[in-house]
Design a protein around this motif. Structure first.
Motif, mmCIF file in Angstrom:
data_model
loop_
_atom_site.group_PDB
_atom_site.id
_atom_site.type_symbol
_atom_site.label_atom_id
_atom_site.label_comp_id
_atom_site.label_asym_id
_atom_site.label_seq_id
_atom_site.Cartn_x
_atom_site.Cartn_y
_atom_site.Cartn_z
ATOM 1 N N SER A 1 0.831 -1.201 0.000
ATOM 2 C CA SER A 1 0.000 0.000 0.000
ATOM 3 C C SER A 1 0.864 1.249 0.000
ATOM 4 O O SER A 1 1.997 1.247 0.489
ATOM 5 N N SER B 1 -3.060 -1.010 -2.894
ATOM 6 C CA SER B 1 -3.977 0.090 -2.598
ATOM 7 C C SER B 1 -3.221 1.408 -2.481
ATOM 8 O O SER B 1 -2.053 1.442 -2.087
ATOM 9 N N GLN C 1 -6.126 -0.172 -6.111
ATOM 10 C CA GLN C 1 -7.390 0.441 -5.702
ATOM 11 C C GLN C 1 -7.078 1.797 -5.105
ATOM 12 O O GLN C 1 -6.383 1.892 -4.099
#
Length: 416
Positions: free
Chosen positions: A71, A211, A229
């Motif tokens: 992330s 992410s 995402q």
């Protein structure tokens, strides 16, 4: 003095090494960026990269490949800049899925590249892991073929050429295509991933890989983001950039997205490229392109919306709800709260792929708003006033015409 100077140099070098650490270790440790840092060489990101307030990471002319489950977090006051760079999932999604429409004009389909194949050939279509074709259908040249299991093999005669296969799911569910394998008569075979197939009205399917959470700022210039995402709570700007297999970009209620130049989206994982809230700011430039077809440029959604009243069991009619512009009768509960569309999330604006925009224009009408202060025999009529617009506010106070009752004085009568 010399010892102090040496100590200062060592501290500066240590701080620089910490800030320029390109990736977290495989054990899940974080890389924290709290100063100006530039990645000018290709990097591999593993774990979490956290850009805190005052930190600014610039990826300049390089590719940052992000490992699965990793992330990138940009906290409020932090900034991430992509300049002629790439932010790429190590394993982006590679399957495609139908959109759930049965009518021929909107039906999802993909093309088997059969042109140039000599002799007969077979095509085996594979579903995504854990998916089944039970109850699904394939449409070829007006014929419907019933599907089952996790794969299906089609047979084609010589000189079949390119073949389009339409897909319809059981009860409008999505039909996934992870890959197809073409086998020819001489025993040769070729496997093509779903996202590498030419398709119409199909979306990308699969795990996005990593992410990105941006509560600060994200700026992209002539760069590519593939997979991932992305959630924006702060602001995002993109100029001449590409977003592949990324959407939808999720915007917080007060977030801003500014898309300019020839920025382009492709292969969204939903039926829209950007999803905003009631207060999100969305700017879509004239030359910006979306995934196209049945995939809208953006949707704006509202959830948990309520109407507050001064009485229970007030009956209201709400007209024009959602894209279907439905009409609903709702009533207030013991606390005077009436939930719009049951409090469910609903779409209130759509920026279609052809550039047109639909915006909800719902209204509230009072059917019965009677209390002890305005009984039917009083002739006062319903409180609440005439038709009023249903705004996108989370809570709407409906109090037009209601009396303002307050104590002016209190007199105690008697000895007790």
């Amino acid at each position: 003095m010399r010892r102090v100077a040496v100590l200062q140099v060592l501290l500066m070098v240590s701080a620089t090494m910490l800030c320029y650490l390109p990736a977290a270790s495989a054990d899940g440790a974080e890389t924290v960026i709290g100063a100006n840092v530039t990645w000018a060489d290709d990097q591999t990101v593993e774990g979490t990269v956290r850009i805190v307030s005052g930190g600014h990471l610039t990826v300049n002319g390089a590719d940052a490949t992000v490992s699965d489950g990793s992330s990138i977090i940009v906290e409020e006051g932090g900034a991430l800049t992509l300049n002629h760079a790439g932010l790429l999932a190590d394993n982006p999604p590679t399957a495609i899925a139908s959109m759930g429409y049965w009518d021929e004009s909107n039906r999802s389909k993909f093309m088997v590249p059969g042109e140039g194949i000599e002799g007969a050939f077979e095509v085996t279509m594979m579903a995504m892991n854990d998916d089944s074709y039970f109850g699904d259908g394939a449409h070829i040249d007006g014929k419907v073929i019933n599907l089952n299991g996790s794969s299906h093999t089609f047979s084609f005669e010589a000189e079949a050429g390119d073949v389009w296969i339409g897909l319809t799911g059981f009860s409008s569910t999505s039909v996934t295509v992870a890959s197809i394998t073409i086998e020819v008569e001489n025993g040769g075979s070729t496997t093509i991933l779903g996202t590498d197939l030419e398709s119409v009205n199909m979306k990308t399917a699969g795990d996005p890989g990593f992410s990105i959470q941006v509560d600060g700022t994200l700026s992209s210039v002539d760069s590519t983001v593939s997979g991932g995402q992305m959630t924006i709570g702060g602001s995002m700007s993109a100029d001449d950039s590409s977003f592949d297999r990324l959407g939808p970009v999720l915007l917080g209620s007060d977030a801003t997205i500014d898309l300019r130049g020839v920025t382009a989206f492709s292969g969204s994982l939903d039926d829209h490229d950007v999803r905003g809230g009631p207060g999100s700011t969305i700017y879509w430039g004239d030359d910006v392109s979306g995934s196209g077809g049945l995939i809208d440029r953006w949707e704006r959604r509202v959830s948990g919306q309520s109407i507050q009243l001064d009485a229970k069991y007030v009956i209201l009619s709400v007209s024009g709800i959602g894209p279907s512009e439905a009409i609903q009768e709702i009533f207030s509960d013991e606390n005077g709260t009436a939930l719009v569309d049951g409090g469910r999330e609903r779409v209130v604006e759509i920026g279609y792929s052809d550039g047109t925009v639909w915006t909800e224009a719902a209204t509230i009408d009072v059917i019965t708003y009677v209390t002890s202060w305005n009984p039917e025999s009083s002739g006062i009529g319903n409180y609440g006033g005439g038709p009023m617009p249903l705004t996108w506010d989370q809570s709407i106070q409906l109090n037009s015409g209601t009396p303002n009752i307050e104590w002016e004085s209190l007199e105690i009568v008697g000895d007790e």
